[in-house]
Design a protein around this motif. Structure first.
Motif, PDB file in Angstrom:
ATOM      1  N   PRO A 234     -14.914   1.826 -29.119  1.00 37.77           N
ATOM      2  CA  PRO A 234     -15.607   1.588 -27.872  1.00 37.77           C
ATOM      3  C   PRO A 234     -15.230   0.308 -27.923  1.00 37.77           C
ATOM      4  CG  PRO A 234     -17.270   2.228 -29.994  1.00 37.77           C
ATOM      5  CD  PRO A 234     -15.313   2.232 -30.766  1.00 37.77           C
ATOM      6  N   LEU A 235     -15.313   0.410 -26.908  1.00 39.77           N
ATOM      7  CA  LEU A 235     -14.745  -1.045 -25.632  1.00 39.77           C
ATOM      8  C   LEU A 235     -15.985  -2.528 -26.341  1.00 39.77           C
ATOM      9  CD1 LEU A 235     -13.607  -1.366 -22.413  1.00 39.77           C
ATOM     10  CD2 LEU A 235     -15.313  -2.811 -22.037  1.00 39.77           C
ATOM     11  N   LYS A 236     -17.160  -2.133 -26.123  1.00 38.81           N
ATOM     12  CA  LYS A 236     -17.634  -2.863 -27.032  1.00 38.81           C
ATOM     13  C   LYS A 236     -17.593  -3.747 -28.307  1.00 38.81           C
ATOM     14  CE  LYS A 236     -21.153  -0.223 -28.895  1.00 38.81           C
ATOM     15  NZ  LYS A 236     -22.676   0.712 -28.241  1.00 38.81           N
ATOM     16  N   HIS A 237     -16.528  -3.278 -28.606  1.00 38.81           N
ATOM     17  CA  HIS A 237     -16.346  -3.600 -29.728  1.00 38.81           C
ATOM     18  C   HIS A 237     -15.380  -3.716 -29.578  1.00 38.81           C
ATOM     19  CE1 HIS A 237     -19.222  -1.158 -31.981  1.00 38.81           C
ATOM     20  NE2 HIS A 237     -19.191  -0.207 -32.142  1.00 38.81           N
ATOM     21  N   ALA A 238     -14.168  -3.338 -28.834  1.00 33.15           N
ATOM     22  CA  ALA A 238     -12.715  -4.440 -28.988  1.00 33.15           C
ATOM     23  C   ALA A 238     -13.262  -5.554 -28.178  1.00 33.15           C
ATOM     24  CB  ALA A 238     -11.794  -3.157 -28.098  1.00 33.15           C
ATOM     25  N   HIS A 239     -14.154  -5.939 -27.449  1.00 34.85           N
ATOM     26  CA  HIS A 239     -14.471  -6.993 -26.844  1.00 34.85           C
ATOM     27  C   HIS A 239     -14.931  -8.003 -28.290  1.00 34.85           C
ATOM     28  CE1 HIS A 239     -17.450  -9.340 -24.267  1.00 34.85           C
ATOM     29  NE2 HIS A 239     -16.525  -9.456 -23.871  1.00 34.85           N
ATOM     30  N   LYS A 240     -16.009  -7.074 -28.857  1.00 37.11           N
ATOM     31  CA  LYS A 240     -16.266  -8.345 -29.890  1.00 37.11           C
ATOM     32  C   LYS A 240     -15.206  -8.726 -30.446  1.00 37.11           C
ATOM     33  CE  LYS A 240     -16.556  -5.621 -33.796  1.00 37.11           C
ATOM     34  NZ  LYS A 240     -16.150  -5.077 -34.830  1.00 37.11           N
ATOM     35  N   ASP A 241     -14.056  -7.740 -30.898  1.00 42.41           N
ATOM     36  CA  ASP A 241     -12.877  -8.274 -31.933  1.00 42.41           C
ATOM     37  C   ASP A 241     -12.325  -9.025 -30.913  1.00 42.41           C
ATOM     38  OD1 ASP A 241     -13.515  -6.680 -33.181  1.00 42.41           O
ATOM     39  OD2 ASP A 241     -12.255  -4.755 -33.125  1.00 42.41           O
ATOM     40  N   MET A 242     -12.369  -8.891 -29.490  1.00 41.60           N
ATOM     41  CA  MET A 242     -11.332  -9.949 -28.958  1.00 41.60           C
ATOM     42  C   MET A 242     -12.218 -11.731 -29.354  1.00 41.60           C
ATOM     43  SD  MET A 242      -8.843  -8.861 -27.926  1.00 41.60           S
ATOM     44  CE  MET A 242      -7.754  -8.917 -26.812  1.00 41.60           C
ATOM     45  N   ARG A 243     -13.107 -12.047 -28.645  1.00 46.63           N
ATOM     46  CA  ARG A 243     -13.517 -12.112 -29.257  1.00 46.63           C
ATOM     47  C   ARG A 243     -13.869 -13.317 -30.519  1.00 46.63           C
ATOM     48  NH1 ARG A 243     -18.715 -13.694 -31.403  1.00 46.63           N
ATOM     49  NH2 ARG A 243     -19.745 -15.894 -31.258  1.00 46.63           N
ATOM     50  N   LEU A 244     -13.780 -12.815 -31.371  1.00 45.39           N
ATOM     51  CA  LEU A 244     -13.375 -13.053 -32.968  1.00 45.39           C
ATOM     52  C   LEU A 244     -11.842 -13.499 -33.051  1.00 45.39           C
ATOM     53  CD1 LEU A 244     -15.890 -10.604 -34.767  1.00 45.39           C
ATOM     54  CD2 LEU A 244     -16.395 -12.415 -34.110  1.00 45.39           C
ATOM     55  N   ALA A 245     -10.799 -12.437 -32.137  1.00 45.58           N
ATOM     56  CA  ALA A 245      -9.805 -13.478 -32.299  1.00 45.58           C
ATOM     57  C   ALA A 245      -9.218 -14.665 -31.792  1.00 45.58           C
ATOM     58  CB  ALA A 245      -8.020 -12.789 -32.087  1.00 45.58           C
ATOM     59  N   VAL A 246     -10.082 -14.800 -30.867  1.00 43.12           N
ATOM     60  CA  VAL A 246     -10.373 -15.964 -29.891  1.00 43.12           C
ATOM     61  C   VAL A 246     -10.361 -17.912 -30.274  1.00 43.12           C
ATOM     62  CG1 VAL A 246     -10.560 -17.830 -27.523  1.00 43.12           C
ATOM     63  CG2 VAL A 246      -9.900 -15.786 -27.831  1.00 43.12           C
ATOM     64  N   LEU A 247     -12.210 -17.565 -30.882  1.00 42.75           N
ATOM     65  CA  LEU A 247     -12.219 -17.684 -32.461  1.00 42.75           C
ATOM     66  C   LEU A 247     -11.689 -18.179 -33.229  1.00 42.75           C
ATOM     67  CD1 LEU A 247     -16.191 -16.214 -32.436  1.00 42.75           C
ATOM     68  CD2 LEU A 247     -14.994 -18.695 -31.471  1.00 42.75           C
ATOM     69  N   ALA A 248     -10.947 -17.207 -33.789  1.00 45.94           N
ATOM     70  CA  ALA A 248      -9.963 -17.754 -35.483  1.00 45.94           C
ATOM     71  C   ALA A 248      -8.774 -17.403 -35.011  1.00 45.94           C
ATOM     72  CB  ALA A 248      -9.410 -15.938 -35.741  1.00 45.94           C
ATOM     73  N   GLY A 249      -8.343 -18.118 -33.365  1.00 40.93           N
ATOM     74  CA  GLY A 249      -7.305 -19.061 -33.134  1.00 40.93           C
ATOM     75  C   GLY A 249      -7.759 -20.785 -33.265  1.00 40.93           C
ATOM     76  N   ASP A 250      -9.193 -20.416 -32.300  1.00 40.35           N
ATOM     77  CA  ASP A 250      -9.833 -21.990 -32.745  1.00 40.35           C
ATOM     78  C   ASP A 250      -9.616 -22.483 -34.408  1.00 40.35           C
ATOM     79  OD1 ASP A 250      -9.788 -21.149 -30.043  1.00 40.35           O
ATOM     80  OD2 ASP A 250     -12.061 -21.380 -30.174  1.00 40.35           O
ATOM     81  N   ALA A 251     -10.170 -21.426 -34.886  1.00 40.44           N
ATOM     82  CA  ALA A 251     -10.317 -22.185 -36.201  1.00 40.44           C
ATOM     83  C   ALA A 251      -8.962 -22.571 -36.951  1.00 40.44           C
ATOM     84  CB  ALA A 251     -11.248 -21.491 -37.500  1.00 40.44           C
ATOM     85  N   ALA A 252      -8.031 -21.997 -36.579  1.00 37.10           N
ATOM     86  CA  ALA A 252      -6.568 -22.567 -37.507  1.00 37.10           C
ATOM     87  C   ALA A 252      -5.721 -24.045 -35.973  1.00 37.10           C
ATOM     88  CB  ALA A 252      -6.019 -20.661 -37.028  1.00 37.10           C
ATOM     89  N   GLY A 253      -6.187 -23.791 -35.794  1.00 34.31           N
ATOM     90  CA  GLY A 253      -5.754 -24.703 -34.708  1.00 34.31           C
ATOM     91  C   GLY A 253      -5.292 -24.343 -33.843  1.00 34.31           C
ATOM     92  N   VAL A 254      -4.589 -22.692 -33.435  1.00 30.26           N
ATOM     93  CA  VAL A 254      -2.966 -21.986 -32.872  1.00 30.26           C
ATOM     94  C   VAL A 254      -4.293 -22.204 -31.388  1.00 30.26           C
ATOM     95  CG1 VAL A 254      -2.031 -20.233 -32.687  1.00 30.26           C
ATOM     96  CG2 VAL A 254      -2.845 -21.341 -35.400  1.00 30.26           C
ATOM     97  N   PRO A 255      -3.647 -21.976 -30.112  1.00 25.06           N
ATOM     98  CA  PRO A 255      -3.838 -21.445 -28.854  1.00 25.06           C
ATOM     99  C   PRO A 255      -3.478 -20.502 -29.164  1.00 25.06           C
ATOM    100  CG  PRO A 255      -2.258 -23.566 -28.735  1.00 25.06           C
ATOM    101  CD  PRO A 255      -2.052 -22.902 -30.203  1.00 25.06           C
ATOM    102  N   THR A 256      -4.570 -19.619 -28.314  1.00 23.94           N
ATOM    103  CA  THR A 256      -4.571 -18.013 -28.075  1.00 23.94           C
ATOM    104  C   THR A 256      -4.893 -17.788 -26.271  1.00 23.94           C
ATOM    105  OG1 THR A 256      -7.213 -18.139 -28.064  1.00 23.94           O
ATOM    106  CG2 THR A 256      -5.287 -17.752 -30.473  1.00 23.94           C
TER     107      THR A 256
END
Ligand code: NAP
Length: 289
Positions: A234-256
């Motif tokens: 479901p797209l809603k779960h992929a949407h959740k994962d894209m948000r989590l991926a952006v947050l993971a980049g933020d936490a790691a200091g890697v621009p996304t």
């Protein structure tokens, strides 16, 4: 054979549970919407009256839930998984969540004396049905080893990633790549079609090229053709994962920036009412048709 309690009988959880039953495990099920339990009970599972009851009766508890909030509610709220976990039991979370939330849950679980394993999965509805998921395991290596026979009932490959958080993170990497790939495929193919290249030609040439891949092979024809987007992931779960991926980049200091732009497209498609359709409906963030 293990006594397993399984919580979360959605698109993935229900077939995963069927495979545990097929391998002869003693399975008890629980789902928030209780009507989803009936087909599993008909297939040989027992139904639990509550989450706490399910945990009390099993040696192993598995959750396959939407997102970190759902896992938190089922695990940490009153009469949740934590309330009944004791030493000797093992809790495996197979949901796609953030590394931080997985680590937080792990620390709470360990305080009860029970063992914890994160085990997110690669593969969608069909591999879940066929028992061919790839399962990423994160946690104590001895617990991962001990749980392998149970995991192998649902998947044909188990990859041990290391400490808790690393398997959750690896799963996000795959979905981050899938999400951005489907966005750029949508943009490029729609532009090509507008320029006069038939959809079949676009798909044929992509398939013969270095960028040909399973995701486009499986989803491309529908995306450029009928656009029915039957929900496998479901797209809603992929949407959740894209948000989590952006947050993971933020936490790691890697621009996304690429992932962030793709996340916006997922937000638009979801706002347009495609949250319960397949992840491939992200194309509808670009077009009304
Ligand atoms: P789904 O069909 O939407 O099922 C979600 C499950 O979570 C349902 O059992 C739902 O209960 C339960 N749930 C949601 N919020 C809850 C809450 N607050 N309290 C209790 N239960 C709650 O999702 P799915 O496709 O099976 O995916 C499950 C997980 O696997 C997600 O983390 C997803 O990202 C991941 N995943 C999915 C795929 C895929 O292709 N579908 C592939 C790999 C990984 P109700 O029935 O009551 O709504």
């Amino acid at each position: 054979m293990a006594k397993i309690g399984f919580i979360g009988l959605g698109i993935m959880g229900a077939p995963m549970c069927r495979n545990l039953l097929a391998k002869g495990h003693d399975v008890t099920v629980y789902n928030r919407s209780r009507e989803k339990m009936a087909p599993l009970v008909a297939a040989g599972a027992k139904d639990a009256s509550s989450v706490a009851r399910l945990v009390e009766e099993g040696d192993i508890v598995i959750t396959m839930l939407s997102d970190p909030t759902a896992v938190w509610e089922v695990v940490a709220e009153t009469a949740g998984v934590l309330s009944a976990l004791t030493e000797g039991k093992t809790y495996i979370d197979m949901s796609t969540v953030s590394p931080e939330s997985s680590r937080e849950i792990a620390s709470m679980v360990r305080k009860t004396g029970a063992d914890f394993l994160e085990a997110p999965v690669l593969g969608s509805r069909k591999p879940a049905m066929e028992g061919t998921l790839v399962i990423l395991a994160g946690g104590d290596p001895e617990v991962a080893k001990r749980m392998e026979p149970v995991l192998h009932a649902m998947g044909n490959k188990v990859v041990y990633m290391g400490e808790v958080g690393l398997a959750a993170h690896m799963k996000l990497i795959i979905n981050q790549m899938l999400g951005t790939l489907l966005c750029v495929f949508s943009e490029a193919a729609l532009t090509g079609m507008a320029g006069g290249i038939p959809a079949e030609k676009i798909l044929e040439v992509i398939e013969s090229s270095v960028v040909g891949c399973q995701a486009i092979r499986i989803k491309g024809k529908d995306m450029l053709g009928e656009r029915r987007f039957p929900a496998h992931f479901p797209l809603k779960h992929a949407h959740k994962d894209m948000r989590l991926a952006v947050l993971a980049g933020d936490a790691a200091g890697v621009p996304t920036p690429v992932t962030a732009a793709a996340y916006q497209l997922f937000s638009i498609a979801r706002e347009r009412g495609f949250g319960d359709r397949d992840v491939s409906a992200v194309l509808r963030g670009l077009t009304e048709k």
